[in-house]
Design a protein around this motif. Structure first.
Motif: not given
Length: 165
Positions: A69, A87, A109, A112, A118
């Protein structure tokens, strides 16, 4: 069976590296001439952990998967733009696939990322991974697809910040 995710411990790096490399190989991602040496990169979990967060997936205390990550750029980011997390190198042991470890790693992930978009890239041949990412709200962004080496096409997927993990 419950999959647990947490920061990988240094004593688990070798196992995670072997698992991720085996997962990529089983999925045909190391078959092209340009990707043959990538297995060595996948096994270098300590190198990744020096620049990003490595997360382990455990099933009843046994490591069954891992992911890198990247919260905010740096040497481990391939695609992330300002404000995006990334990722990288997600893999689940071939004999543990289908039990939720991949989903748990992606959800960890996303948690987080704390509401940031992402991004990830995945090999064009990794059809099982594509289904996982799409099921979890990632959408293709073809304008960001790329080729790190000849004969290896990586597809870009992005997940908006508004979606819940």
């Amino acid at each position: 069976m419950t999959i647990e995710t947490r920061d990988a411990r240094p004593g688990e790096y070798d196992a995670i590296g072997a698992i991720v490399a085996a997962a990529f190989a089983a999925d045909g991602q190391l078959d092209s001439p340009g990707s043959a040496s990538y297995g060595t990169v996948l096994r270098d979990v300590a190198g990744r952990a020096a620049h990003a967060q490595v997360v382990a997936a455990l099933d009843d205390g046994t490591v069954v998967g891992g992911v890198t990550y990247v919260p905010d750029g740096g040497p481990m980011a391939d695609l992330a733009r300002d404000g995006e997390a990334e990722i990288r190198m997600l893999g689940v042991a071939p004999d543990a696939q289908g039990r939720g470890a991949g989903t748990a790693l992606v959800r960890e992930c996303l948690a987080r990322a704390a509401g940031r978009p992402v991004v990830l890239s995945t090999n064009a041949v990794a059809h099982t991974s594509h289904r996982l990412y799409e099921r979890l709200g990632f959408v293709r962004e073809p304008a960001r697809d790329w080729m790190p080496v000849p004969d290896v096409t990586l597809l870009c997927y992005v997940r908006d910040a508004e979606l819940r993990p």
